[in-house]
Write an enzyme that holds these catalytic residues in place. Sequence first.
Site, PDB file in Angstrom:
ATOM      1  N   MET A  62      -8.265 -69.533 -95.004  1.00 28.16           N
ATOM      2  CA  MET A  62      -7.899 -70.793 -95.160  1.00 28.16           C
ATOM      3  C   MET A  62      -7.025 -71.291 -96.357  1.00 28.16           C
ATOM      4  O   MET A  62      -7.197 -72.417 -96.579  1.00 28.16           O
ATOM      5  CB  MET A  62      -9.104 -71.569 -94.577  1.00 28.16           C
ATOM      6  CG  MET A  62      -9.570 -71.369 -93.480  1.00 28.16           C
ATOM      7  SD  MET A  62     -10.589 -72.840 -92.889  1.00 28.16           S
ATOM      8  CE  MET A  62     -11.904 -73.105 -94.170  1.00 28.16           C
ATOM      9  N   HIS A 120     -11.207 -63.567-101.421  1.00 29.72           N
ATOM     10  CA  HIS A 120     -10.233 -63.215-100.675  1.00 29.72           C
ATOM     11  C   HIS A 120      -9.468 -62.152-101.198  1.00 29.72           C
ATOM     12  O   HIS A 120      -9.144 -60.974-100.294  1.00 29.72           O
ATOM     13  CB  HIS A 120      -8.928 -64.385-100.552  1.00 29.72           C
ATOM     14  CG  HIS A 120      -9.857 -65.750-100.188  1.00 29.72           C
ATOM     15  ND1 HIS A 120      -9.822 -66.882-101.003  1.00 29.72           N
ATOM     16  CD2 HIS A 120     -10.198 -66.172 -98.863  1.00 29.72           C
ATOM     17  CE1 HIS A 120     -10.361 -67.773-100.386  1.00 29.72           C
ATOM     18  NE2 HIS A 120     -10.616 -67.260 -99.029  1.00 29.72           N
ATOM     19  N   LYS A 152     -20.147 -63.423 -97.738  1.00 27.59           N
ATOM     20  CA  LYS A 152     -20.339 -64.570 -98.273  1.00 27.59           C
ATOM     21  C   LYS A 152     -20.646 -65.641 -97.274  1.00 27.59           C
ATOM     22  O   LYS A 152     -21.486 -66.507 -97.379  1.00 27.59           O
ATOM     23  CB  LYS A 152     -19.025 -65.228 -99.087  1.00 27.59           C
ATOM     24  CG  LYS A 152     -18.871 -66.620 -99.269  1.00 27.59           C
ATOM     25  CD  LYS A 152     -19.932 -67.239-100.423  1.00 27.59           C
ATOM     26  CE  LYS A 152     -19.394 -68.596-100.890  1.00 27.59           C
ATOM     27  NZ  LYS A 152     -19.073 -69.465 -99.949  1.00 27.59           N
ATOM     28  N   LEU A 156     -17.813 -67.013-105.628  1.00 29.97           N
ATOM     29  CA  LEU A 156     -16.451 -67.669-105.580  1.00 29.97           C
ATOM     30  C   LEU A 156     -16.459 -68.282-104.163  1.00 29.97           C
ATOM     31  O   LEU A 156     -16.526 -67.909-103.418  1.00 29.97           O
ATOM     32  CB  LEU A 156     -15.574 -66.545-105.577  1.00 29.97           C
ATOM     33  CG  LEU A 156     -15.408 -65.764-107.033  1.00 29.97           C
ATOM     34  CD1 LEU A 156     -13.998 -64.911-107.103  1.00 29.97           C
ATOM     35  CD2 LEU A 156     -15.618 -66.530-108.169  1.00 29.97           C
ATOM     36  N   LEU A 161      -6.697 -69.147-102.224  1.00 28.79           N
ATOM     37  CA  LEU A 161      -7.287 -67.926-102.520  1.00 28.79           C
ATOM     38  C   LEU A 161      -7.818 -67.728-103.852  1.00 28.79           C
ATOM     39  O   LEU A 161      -7.217 -68.236-104.960  1.00 28.79           O
ATOM     40  CB  LEU A 161      -6.000 -66.849-102.237  1.00 28.79           C
ATOM     41  CG  LEU A 161      -5.238 -66.824-101.149  1.00 28.79           C
ATOM     42  CD1 LEU A 161      -4.285 -65.702-100.908  1.00 28.79           C
ATOM     43  CD2 LEU A 161      -6.213 -66.665 -99.868  1.00 28.79           C
ATOM     44  N   HIS A 162      -8.784 -66.882-103.840  1.00 26.69           N
ATOM     45  CA  HIS A 162      -9.396 -66.454-105.215  1.00 26.69           C
ATOM     46  C   HIS A 162     -10.057 -64.958-105.165  1.00 26.69           C
ATOM     47  O   HIS A 162      -9.389 -64.313-104.110  1.00 26.69           O
ATOM     48  CB  HIS A 162     -10.814 -67.617-105.410  1.00 26.69           C
ATOM     49  CG  HIS A 162     -11.624 -67.481-104.201  1.00 26.69           C
ATOM     50  ND1 HIS A 162     -12.441 -66.265-103.578  1.00 26.69           N
ATOM     51  CD2 HIS A 162     -12.185 -68.279-103.305  1.00 26.69           C
ATOM     52  CE1 HIS A 162     -13.337 -66.744-102.697  1.00 26.69           C
ATOM     53  NE2 HIS A 162     -12.999 -67.803-102.413  1.00 26.69           N
ATOM     54  N   GLY A 174     -15.879 -61.788 -95.188  1.00 23.35           N
ATOM     55  CA  GLY A 174     -16.725 -61.664 -96.397  1.00 23.35           C
ATOM     56  C   GLY A 174     -18.266 -61.931 -95.941  1.00 23.35           C
ATOM     57  O   GLY A 174     -18.397 -62.857 -95.151  1.00 23.35           O
TER      58      GLY A 174
HETATM   59  P1  AMP Z   1     -12.227 -68.900 -96.208  1.00 19.20           P
HETATM   60  O1  AMP Z   1     -10.671 -68.958 -96.713  1.00 19.20           O
HETATM   61  O2  AMP Z   1     -13.279 -69.725 -96.893  1.00 19.20           O
HETATM   62  O3  AMP Z   1     -12.086 -69.164 -94.857  1.00 19.20           O
HETATM   63  O4  AMP Z   1     -12.646 -67.437 -96.448  1.00 19.20           O
HETATM   64  C1  AMP Z   1     -11.660 -66.422 -95.884  1.00 19.20           C
HETATM   65  C2  AMP Z   1     -12.498 -64.937 -95.806  1.00 19.20           C
HETATM   66  O5  AMP Z   1     -12.758 -64.842 -97.164  1.00 19.20           O
HETATM   67  C3  AMP Z   1     -13.845 -65.201 -95.108  1.00 19.20           C
HETATM   68  O6  AMP Z   1     -14.039 -63.832 -94.577  1.00 19.20           O
HETATM   69  C4  AMP Z   1     -14.827 -65.231 -96.343  1.00 19.20           C
HETATM   70  O7  AMP Z   1     -16.055 -64.869 -95.890  1.00 19.20           O
HETATM   71  C5  AMP Z   1     -14.361 -64.613 -97.344  1.00 19.20           C
HETATM   72  N1  AMP Z   1     -14.774 -64.918 -98.714  1.00 19.20           N
HETATM   73  C6  AMP Z   1     -14.835 -66.150 -99.205  1.00 19.20           C
HETATM   74  N2  AMP Z   1     -15.490 -66.298-100.392  1.00 19.20           N
HETATM   75  C7  AMP Z   1     -15.596 -64.903-100.634  1.00 19.20           C
HETATM   76  C8  AMP Z   1     -16.367 -64.450-101.695  1.00 19.20           C
HETATM   77  N3  AMP Z   1     -16.772 -64.986-102.791  1.00 19.20           N
HETATM   78  N4  AMP Z   1     -16.551 -62.897-101.776  1.00 19.20           N
HETATM   79  C9  AMP Z   1     -16.108 -62.327-100.532  1.00 19.20           C
HETATM   80  N5  AMP Z   1     -15.354 -62.754 -99.481  1.00 19.20           N
HETATM   81  C10 AMP Z   1     -15.390 -64.313 -99.465  1.00 19.20           C
END
Ligand code: AMP
Length: 304
Positions: free
Chosen positions: A30, A37, A151, A186, A33-34, A149
Site C-alpha cells: 500500500m 517492504h 509482520k 517497521l 515503503l520502508h 510479510g
Molecule cells: P502494507 O503496505 O502495509 O500493506 O504491507 C505490504 C507488505 O509488506 C505486507 O505483506 C506486509 O506484511 C509487509 N510488511 C509490512 N511491514 C513489514 C515489516 N516490518 N517486515 C516485513 N514485512 C513487512
Amino acid sequence: MRTVRTVAEIRALLLPDRRAGRTIGLVPTMGALHDGHLSLIRAARAAHDVVVVSLFVNPAQFNEQADLAAYPRDEQRDGELAERAGADVLFAPAAGTVYPDGFATRVSVGGPLTETLEGRQRGADHFHGVTTVVTKLLNMVRPDAAFFGAKDAQQLRVVRRLVRDLDLGVEIVGCPTVREPSGLALSSRNAQLSASERERALGLSRALRNVADGLADGSYTERAQAERAGIAVLRDHDAEPEYLCVVEPETMAPATDLSGDLLIVTAARVGAVRLIDNVALTIARPTDAAIPLGAQPEAQPCSA
Ligand code: AMP
C-alpha cells in the site's frame, strides 16, 4: 523501471516474459515503503526474473476513515525505493481501475480465521477487503509467486488459505519481520508517531519478548498468565492494548498446548496510531508427558 496503471498495460507488458518462460514475482504493497517492504522486493528479486511491485491503498480494507485519510502517500518516493531494491515494474492502479463502477463481487475467507483478532477488532470486512484485492492483483498480474510479510501474520495465514481454497496456483512466500534495532517492527504507520510515542510503541515488541522468554524458560506455565504479563508490559509503556494472545499459528486460535509452534500476536494503540506485531516461537514438546486425546484443555478466550 516502468510504471503502469491499467490491467491492459500490465498484461501487455508481462506477456513477452510469460511467453519466454520468465518467472514473475509480485510484491503487493500500500506504499509508504520502508525496509520491511524492500526486504520483500529483494526476496522477489533473488528468486524471479521479473519483479512487479503493486502500489494500491485499498479502501476496502480500512475500517476507519481517519486511518485511510491519514495513510501516507508518495508515489514518486515509493517508485525510487522500489527500483533501487530491484523492482522492474511499479503497478499503481487507480481506485476506479480496481473497483470500476458497478463492482459487486467479493472474495471472502469464512470462519474463525478472519473473525478473530484483527477480524474481531477491525470487523471481518477488513479481511474480506484484503482477500478481494489480493485475488484481483493476482489475476491482474498472474505472478508465479507473491511475497508477504510475517509482520501481518494473520493476513499471511488468510492469504495462504485463500490460495489453497480457490486453487489460485501461485506460491505464497512469507518473509520475516524487519525491525529497528530498538525492536520496533517497521510499519508505514510509524511515520505518524511522535518521538515520545515511538518510545511507547516499543511496548509491543517488549511485551512479545517478555511473553516469548517467559514461555521458553518455563516462567509462564498458563496461557492467561503469559498474556496478562504481556498486557502489563504494554500498559507500562502507556500503549493501550486491544489484544495480546498466544495462538496456534495454523488456526490463529488460542493455544491449548503451550508447546510446539506458537505465535504471540498483539495489537495496541499509541495515541491515535494502531500498531500490530507478533513473534513466533517453538517450545520443545515434552517427550514423556503426552496428554491423552480427549483430555485436551478447553480453549479460553484471549485477554483484553
Ligand atoms: P502494507 O503496505 O502495509 O500493506 O504491507 C505490504 C507488505 O509488506 C505486507 O505483506 C506486509 O506484511 C509487509 N510488511 C509490512 N511491514 C513489514 C515489516 N516490518 N517486515 C516485513 N514485512 C513487512
